[in-house]
Structures are given as structure tokens and as C-alpha cells.
Design an enzyme around this catalytic site. Structure first.
Site, PDB file in Angstrom:
ATOM      1  N   GLU A 103       0.388  -1.355   0.172  1.00 18.58           N
ATOM      2  CA  GLU A 103      -0.308  -0.129  -0.231  1.00 18.58           C
ATOM      3  C   GLU A 103       0.729   1.398   0.074  1.00 18.58           C
ATOM      4  O   GLU A 103       1.890   1.606   0.540  1.00 18.58           O
ATOM      5  CB  GLU A 103      -1.022   0.197   1.369  1.00 18.58           C
ATOM      6  CG  GLU A 103      -1.804  -1.036   1.556  1.00 18.58           C
ATOM      7  CD  GLU A 103      -2.596  -0.459   2.128  1.00 18.58           C
ATOM      8  OE1 GLU A 103      -3.602  -1.498   2.161  1.00 18.58           O
ATOM      9  OE2 GLU A 103      -3.195   0.273   2.507  1.00 18.58           O
ATOM     10  N   CYS A 116       3.261   8.853   1.466  1.00 15.85           N
ATOM     11  CA  CYS A 116       3.247   7.562   2.471  1.00 15.85           C
ATOM     12  C   CYS A 116       3.703   6.098   2.190  1.00 15.85           C
ATOM     13  O   CYS A 116       2.769   5.510   0.940  1.00 15.85           O
ATOM     14  CB  CYS A 116       2.507   7.766   3.146  1.00 15.85           C
ATOM     15  SG  CYS A 116       2.470   6.263   4.501  1.00 15.85           S
ATOM     16  N   CYS A 123       4.704  -6.410   7.894  1.00 14.25           N
ATOM     17  CA  CYS A 123       5.511  -5.601   8.901  1.00 14.25           C
ATOM     18  C   CYS A 123       5.631  -6.948  10.505  1.00 14.25           C
ATOM     19  O   CYS A 123       4.662  -7.985  10.736  1.00 14.25           O
ATOM     20  CB  CYS A 123       4.834  -4.878   9.367  1.00 14.25           C
ATOM     21  SG  CYS A 123       6.570  -3.672  10.724  1.00 14.25           S
ATOM     22  N   CYS A 127       3.356  -4.481  16.440  1.00  8.89           N
ATOM     23  CA  CYS A 127       2.592  -3.592  17.450  1.00  8.89           C
ATOM     24  C   CYS A 127       0.983  -3.221  17.659  1.00  8.89           C
ATOM     25  O   CYS A 127       0.060  -3.386  16.799  1.00  8.89           O
ATOM     26  CB  CYS A 127       3.360  -2.261  16.725  1.00  8.89           C
ATOM     27  SG  CYS A 127       4.636  -1.144  16.515  1.00  8.89           S
ATOM     28  N   CYS A 130      -2.163  -1.581  15.678  1.00 10.16           N
ATOM     29  CA  CYS A 130      -0.915  -1.370  14.262  1.00 10.16           C
ATOM     30  C   CYS A 130      -2.202  -2.520  13.232  1.00 10.16           C
ATOM     31  O   CYS A 130      -2.032  -3.377  13.469  1.00 10.16           O
ATOM     32  CB  CYS A 130       0.338  -0.940  13.920  1.00 10.16           C
ATOM     33  SG  CYS A 130       0.729  -0.625  12.185  1.00 10.16           S
ATOM     34  N   CYS A 342      -2.930   6.339   9.022  1.00  5.61           N
ATOM     35  CA  CYS A 342      -1.742   5.880   9.538  1.00  5.61           C
ATOM     36  C   CYS A 342      -2.000   4.621  10.067  1.00  5.61           C
ATOM     37  O   CYS A 342      -3.190   4.706  11.114  1.00  5.61           O
ATOM     38  CB  CYS A 342      -1.090   6.386  10.808  1.00  5.61           C
ATOM     39  SG  CYS A 342      -0.331   8.474  10.524  1.00  5.61           S
TER      40      CYS A 342
HETATM   41  N1  SAH Z   1       7.283   1.147  11.577  1.00  9.73           N
HETATM   42  C1  SAH Z   1       7.516   2.549  11.383  1.00  9.73           C
HETATM   43  C2  SAH Z   1       6.584   3.227  10.456  1.00  9.73           C
HETATM   44  C3  SAH Z   1       5.215   2.854  10.333  1.00  9.73           C
HETATM   45  S1  SAH Z   1       4.050   3.501  10.991  1.00  9.73           S
HETATM   46  C4  SAH Z   1       7.536   2.942  12.727  1.00  9.73           C
HETATM   47  O1  SAH Z   1       6.554   2.411  13.444  1.00  9.73           O
HETATM   48  O2  SAH Z   1       7.302   4.658  12.994  1.00  9.73           O
HETATM   49  C5  SAH Z   1       3.930   5.657  10.688  1.00  9.73           C
HETATM   50  C6  SAH Z   1       3.060   5.812  11.979  1.00  9.73           C
HETATM   51  O3  SAH Z   1       1.784   5.018  12.222  1.00  9.73           O
HETATM   52  C7  SAH Z   1       3.768   5.306  13.477  1.00  9.73           C
HETATM   53  O4  SAH Z   1       3.881   6.358  14.287  1.00  9.73           O
HETATM   54  C8  SAH Z   1       2.434   3.890  13.780  1.00  9.73           C
HETATM   55  O5  SAH Z   1       3.230   3.913  15.478  1.00  9.73           O
HETATM   56  C9  SAH Z   1       1.531   5.369  13.699  1.00  9.73           C
HETATM   57  N2  SAH Z   1       0.309   3.978  14.022  1.00  9.73           N
HETATM   58  C10 SAH Z   1      -0.142   2.991  13.438  1.00  9.73           C
HETATM   59  N3  SAH Z   1      -0.538   2.085  14.046  1.00  9.73           N
HETATM   60  C11 SAH Z   1      -1.498   3.649  14.395  1.00  9.73           C
HETATM   61  C12 SAH Z   1      -3.010   3.479  13.952  1.00  9.73           C
HETATM   62  N4  SAH Z   1      -4.343   2.891  14.680  1.00  9.73           N
HETATM   63  N5  SAH Z   1      -3.630   4.737  14.933  1.00  9.73           N
HETATM   64  C13 SAH Z   1      -2.646   5.867  15.039  1.00  9.73           C
HETATM   65  N6  SAH Z   1      -1.781   5.420  14.278  1.00  9.73           N
HETATM   66  C14 SAH Z   1      -0.553   4.802  14.291  1.00  9.73           C
END
Ligand code: SAH
Length: 354
Positions: A103, A116, A123, A127, A130, A342
Site C-alpha cells: 500500500e 506515504c 511488518c 505493534c 497497528c 496511519c
Molecule cells: N514502522 C514504522 C513506520 C510505520 S507506522 C514506525 O513504527 O514508526 C507509521 C506511524 O503510524 C507510526 O508512528 C505508527 O506507530 C503509527 N500508527 C500505527 N498504527 C496506528 C493507528 N492505529 N493509529 C494511529 N497511528 C498509528
């Protein structure tokens, strides 16, 4: 021994897709193909300015050579699906040469166009909040697959891309070599200023330092998301072997070596990490740190039941940080309605529903 082992196989490097290569590399490549060096410059212009998708379409090349190279990979993807959100954010599902889907999101605002980009298919960080992490990990993206995302959005919008954020699928610092190679190309060949490129990471030991050693003018964004170690471990599995104190130390080194401030991303989850005491604790950890805190109100995903705090709660957290003299702002994600915001990128699930 089977006959197959005797079949000569071209070295992988010789069929490496051309996208992502510098003018010098392309010149070397055309010379290896027995062509004069100036064809390297022509190839360079066709790749990065004209968006060539195959060598066959490069009409300034001799016909015979073109047909010989017809199936040599340039490294462009196919747009598999395109979804436009009411706020004009466009989400693309791109199909790669091996059939994998990633994506990419194009985010227009005023005169800017931000892309983006994804750095991996899926990944491995998992987390908890996410969507990408829920789908597991397939593989790293190659440099051409990262560069291609930017060219694809640029062509689709018919507008020059101004900003790039590595905030799509994947953890960029688990794929540092390809990410650095793609950044070089995006900066030097596609013409996007390093200061307009942001790499977002959850933090991989030693890799922020490695990035710092490159002395790039890019922005480093670190996904902090919690004001203390136990809270962070509950959200981010990889936080366990990489304590918050160590992560912040590495970020300090980054600031020292590059002279660039670090952005800290902090996702706000109602009643989990958005209380006044969390703001105070965060402010304490970041005191005197050349940084900026980006608060991201949680974008809901279906697999978990975190809640997005009310706008009042978000404002209160922001105000609390500011009272402690911490530079901070709120980032309301774009593209929410198209699952393009995000944390909502999960190509595999979408692929299944198409
Ligand atoms: N792996 C990297 C980049 C990808 S995520 C990282 O962790 O930074 C990009 C951003 O989106 C990160 O700050 C991540 O924590 C955030 N993100 C992930 N899931 C999210 C959600 N459900 N709501 C808002 N932000 C989120």
C-alpha cells in the site's frame, strides 16, 4: 544430480531492475551492454523524467537493442486498486513483480503532495495498535520498489511530489540498506529535498546510529507511544529488548551527529497513555531534548478495542506538554475513510475483499 543444476543461470545482479540506479550506474550498465556511454544519460531521463515502464518504449534507443531488452525489468509496479477518500487522499494497492501487494498513500494539501511509502511487505514488529502488524511479515522491499511508489503517485496526480514519509507498511530500519539506497535516488534523481523526507521507526538497536552516520538532512521520526518502559512494552513487543532509556540515548546521538531535531510520535489511546501523568512523565523524559512531539489520535482498527480520545482530551494532553515547554502538535491522520490513515494499511486483508 539433476540436469537442472547444469542449466546456466544469469547472476541475479545482471537482471537487477534499473529503477533506483544513479546516472553513473546506468551509464556503466549500458556500456556493459555494448552501447555508448551517452545512452546512460538518455536512460536516466526516460526512467526518472518520462516514467518509462519498459526499455522497449525508449524511442531514442536503437530498435534492435530495444527489442532484445524488451523484457529486461525496469522495476515498475502495476496499480492493482485505487481508492479515493473524501479528503482527496488516495490509497493505492500496488502489485509487485512477484505478485505481492503493498500500500502507498498520496496525500495532497495546498501545494504539497506527500507520499506515504511502504518499506516492507507486511511488518514483523507486531505493534498492538497497528493493522499492518496483524497481517505478519512477507519480505523487505527492494530499492526500486520504494522509488516506484513515489513515481506512481507523481504520475497519477500529475503533480510533483514534494514530501515523502516512510510511514506506510513496514519498519524502515529493518531494511536500512534498501531504504538508504531509495533515499539517495529520491533525493538526487527524483529531486526531492532531503529535508522533505521523513523516516519513521519504532527503533532498532544500532540503526538510528547508522542513519546518523550517513549525515543526511532527512527527518527522523521515532514512534515512542508511551511515557515509560512498562507501558511501551505492552504496545510494542520489540520494546522489551530495547529499553526506552537506550532508545532515547541513541536519539540524542542522532541529534548530536546530524544537528537535526528528532520528531517523537505518540499515539493517543484513551485511558491508556493519555492521562495528565503520562504527559508529565513524557515531558520529564524529553526535557532539554532537541525534539518535537507529534500526537497521533488513534485510528481505529478492527482487531483491538483501543479507543480514540475525545478532541478535548487530545487538546488537554497537548496543553500539558506545552506547559512543560515541550514543542508539540497534533497530527490528525488523513484518509481515514479509505482505511488509508496511519496504522490502517493491511493490503492482504483488502486484497481478500476485492
Ligand atoms: N514502522 C514504522 C513506520 C510505520 S507506522 C514506525 O513504527 O514508526 C507509521 C506511524 O503510524 C507510526 O508512528 C505508527 O506507530 C503509527 N500508527 C500505527 N498504527 C496506528 C493507528 N492505529 N493509529 C494511529 N497511528 C498509528
Amino acid at each position: 544430480m539433476s540436469d537442472l543444476t547444469l542449466t546456466p543461470i544469469a547472476p541475479a545482479e545482471s537482471r537487477r531492475p534499473l529503477l533506483g540506479a544513479s546516472q553513473a550506474e546506468l551509464t556503466e550498465w549500458v556500456q556493459q551492454q555494448g552501447q555508448p556511454g551517452y545512452r546512460g544519460k538518455q536512460l536516466y531521463q526516460w526512467l526518472y523524467e518520462r516514467g518509462a515502464r519498459s526499455l522497449e518504449e525508449i524511442s531514442v534507443f536503437p530498435k534492435q537493442w530495444r527489442s532484445q531488452l524488451a523484457d529486461f525489468p525496469i522495476g515498475r509496479s502495476q496499480i492493482h486498486h485505487r481508492a479515493v477518500a473524501p479528503d482527496e487522499t488516495v490509497k493505492y494497492l500496488l502489485k509487485l513483480a512477484d505478485g505481492q501487494i503493498i500500500e502507498t498513500v498520496g496525500i495532497p494539501s495546498d501545494r504539497r503532495l506527500t507520499v506515504c511509502v511502504s518499506s516492507q511487505v507486511g511488518c514483523p514488529m507486531a505493534c498492538d495498535f497497528c493493522a499492518t502488524g496483524k497481517g505478519g511479515f512477507q519480505r523487505n522491499l527492494e530499492r526500486h520498489e520504494i522509488v516506484d511508489q513515489v513515481l506512481t503517485v507523481q504520475e497519477d496526480f500529475q503533480q510533483r511530489v514534494s514530501n515523502i514519509v516512510f510511514m506506510g507498511m513496514g519498519e524502515p530500519l529493518l531494511n536500512t540498506d534498501n531504504v538508504l539506497a531509495a533515499i539517495r535516488c529520491l533525493n538526487e534523481d527524483v529531486g526531492i529535498g532531503a529535508r522533505h523526507i521523513t523516516v519513521s521507526t519504532v527503533g532498532i538497536p544500532g540503526h538510528i546510529r547508522r542513519l546518523a552516520d550517513q549525515q543526511l538532512q532527512i527527518t527522523l521520526a521515532v514512534s515512542l507511544h508511551a511515557s515509560n518502559q512498562p507501558l511501551r512494552e505492552r504496545l510494542i513487543p520489540s520494546a522489551k529488548p530495547y529499553p526506552l532509556a537506550d532508545l532515547l540515548e541513541e536519539c540524542r546521538t542522532y541529534v548530536q551527529l546530524t544537528g537535526r531535531r528528532v520528531t517523537f510520535e505518540y499515539i493517543l489511546l484513551a485511558d491508556f497513555n493519555d492521562l495528565p501523568e503520562h504527559a508529565a512523565e513524557l515531558a520529564h523524559s524529553l526535557r532539554g531534548f532537541q525534539s518535537h512531539v507529534n500526537l497521533i489520535p488513534y485510528n481505529p482498527i478492527s482487531e483491538v478495542d483501543y479507543q480514540r480520545p475525545s478532541p478535548q482530551r487530545v487538546q488537554a494532553f497537548l496543553d500539558a506538554l506545552k506547559r512543560h515547554r515541550i514543542a508539540a502538535s497534533v497530527r490528525y491522520s488523513r484518509g481515514l475513510e479509505a482505511d488509508a490513515a496511519c496504522g490502517q494499511l493491511r493490503a492482504s486483508k483488502l486484497k481478500a475483499s476485492l
